[in-house]
Design a protein around this motif. Structure first.
Motif, short mmCIF file in Angstrom:
data_model
loop_
_atom_site.label_atom_id
_atom_site.label_comp_id
_atom_site.label_asym_id
_atom_site.label_seq_id
_atom_site.Cartn_x
_atom_site.Cartn_y
_atom_site.Cartn_z
N ARG A 3 0.84 -1.20 0.00
CA ARG A 3 0.00 0.00 0.00
C ARG A 3 0.87 1.25 0.00
O ARG A 3 0.52 2.24 -0.63
N LEU A 4 1.99 1.19 0.69
CA LEU A 4 2.90 2.33 0.73
C LEU A 4 3.49 2.59 -0.65
O LEU A 4 3.56 3.74 -1.11
N GLN A 8 2.93 5.87 -2.95
CA GLN A 8 4.07 6.63 -3.46
C GLN A 8 3.97 6.83 -4.98
O GLN A 8 4.23 7.91 -5.48
N VAL A 9 3.55 5.79 -5.68
CA VAL A 9 3.38 5.90 -7.13
C VAL A 9 2.29 6.93 -7.45
O VAL A 9 2.45 7.77 -8.34
N ARG A 10 1.18 6.87 -6.71
CA ARG A 10 0.10 7.84 -6.94
C ARG A 10 0.58 9.26 -6.67
O ARG A 10 0.25 10.19 -7.41
N LEU A 11 1.37 9.44 -5.61
CA LEU A 11 1.90 10.76 -5.28
C LEU A 11 2.83 11.26 -6.38
O LEU A 11 2.73 12.41 -6.82
N GLU A 12 3.71 10.40 -6.85
CA GLU A 12 4.64 10.79 -7.91
C GLU A 12 3.89 11.13 -9.19
O GLU A 12 4.23 12.09 -9.89
N THR A 13 2.83 10.39 -9.49
CA THR A 13 2.01 10.67 -10.67
C THR A 13 1.32 12.02 -10.53
O THR A 13 1.28 12.82 -11.47
N ALA A 14 0.78 12.29 -9.35
CA ALA A 14 0.11 13.56 -9.11
C ALA A 14 1.09 14.73 -9.23
O ALA A 14 0.75 15.77 -9.81
N ILE A 15 2.28 14.56 -8.70
CA ILE A 15 3.29 15.62 -8.79
C ILE A 15 3.66 15.86 -10.24
O ILE A 15 3.77 17.02 -10.68
N ALA A 16 3.82 14.81 -11.01
CA ALA A 16 4.15 14.96 -12.43
C ALA A 16 3.03 15.70 -13.17
O ALA A 16 3.31 16.57 -14.01
N ARG A 17 1.78 15.39 -12.84
CA ARG A 17 0.66 16.09 -13.48
C ARG A 17 0.64 17.55 -13.09
O ARG A 17 0.36 18.42 -13.94
N LEU A 18 0.92 17.86 -11.83
CA LEU A 18 0.97 19.25 -11.40
C LEU A 18 2.09 20.01 -12.11
O LEU A 18 1.91 21.15 -12.54
N GLU A 19 3.24 19.38 -12.22
CA GLU A 19 4.36 20.02 -12.90
C GLU A 19 4.03 20.28 -14.36
O GLU A 19 4.35 21.34 -14.90
N ALA A 20 3.36 19.34 -15.01
CA ALA A 20 2.96 19.53 -16.41
C ALA A 20 1.95 20.67 -16.53
O ALA A 20 2.04 21.49 -17.45
N ALA A 21 1.01 20.75 -15.59
CA ALA A 21 0.03 21.84 -15.62
C ALA A 21 0.71 23.19 -15.41
O ALA A 21 0.37 24.17 -16.07
N LEU A 22 1.67 23.23 -14.50
CA LEU A 22 2.40 24.48 -14.26
C LEU A 22 3.21 24.90 -15.48
O LEU A 22 3.34 26.08 -15.78
N ALA A 23 3.75 23.92 -16.18
CA ALA A 23 4.52 24.23 -17.38
C ALA A 23 3.64 24.83 -18.47
O ALA A 23 4.09 25.67 -19.25
N LYS A 24 2.37 24.44 -18.52
CA LYS A 24 1.43 24.97 -19.52
C LYS A 24 0.81 26.29 -19.10
O LYS A 24 0.23 26.98 -19.92
N ALA A 25 0.91 26.67 -17.82
CA ALA A 25 0.23 27.86 -17.31
C ALA A 25 0.56 29.12 -18.09
O ALA A 25 -0.35 29.88 -18.41
N PRO A 26 1.82 29.40 -18.43
CA PRO A 26 2.09 30.63 -19.19
C PRO A 26 1.36 30.66 -20.53
O PRO A 26 0.89 31.72 -20.96
N GLU A 27 1.23 29.52 -21.21
CA GLU A 27 0.52 29.46 -22.48
C GLU A 27 -0.97 29.77 -22.29
O GLU A 27 -1.60 30.40 -23.13
N ALA A 28 -1.53 29.31 -21.19
CA ALA A 28 -2.96 29.47 -20.94
C ALA A 28 -3.31 30.88 -20.46
O ALA A 28 -4.47 31.25 -20.47
#
Length: 75
Positions: A3-4, A8-28
């Motif tokens: 479960r741990l 951890q995998v879910r957390l890393e996936t969520a962080i990657a998605r947040l980073e991708a969203a932040l990278a797109k923020a200036p375009e949006a």
């Protein structure tokens, strides 16, 4: 997978998605649809915050009255 490990995998996936969203923020930033959506989210948040504050105040008052009735000391 433990479960741990799964968490951890879910957390890393969520962080990657947040980073991708932040990278797109200036375009949006120049997108009128994105600006309208952001304004709607801000308005909804403000309304929910107001309701939360109202409910919280009512709960605090009710708890205070119950403590008075029961003779309990706060804390």
């Amino acid at each position: 997978m433990s479960r741990l490990d799964d968490a951890q995998v879910r957390l890393e996936t969520a962080i990657a998605r947040l980073e991708a969203a932040l990278a797109k923020a200036p375009e949006a930033a120049g997108d009128p649809d994105m600006a309208a959506a952001l304004e709607n989210v801000r308005r909804d948040y403000a309304a929910l915050r107001e309701k939360t504050d109202t409910v919280g105040g009512r709960l605090d008052a009710t708890i205070g009255r119950l403590r008075e009735i029961l003779g309990d000391e706060p804390g």
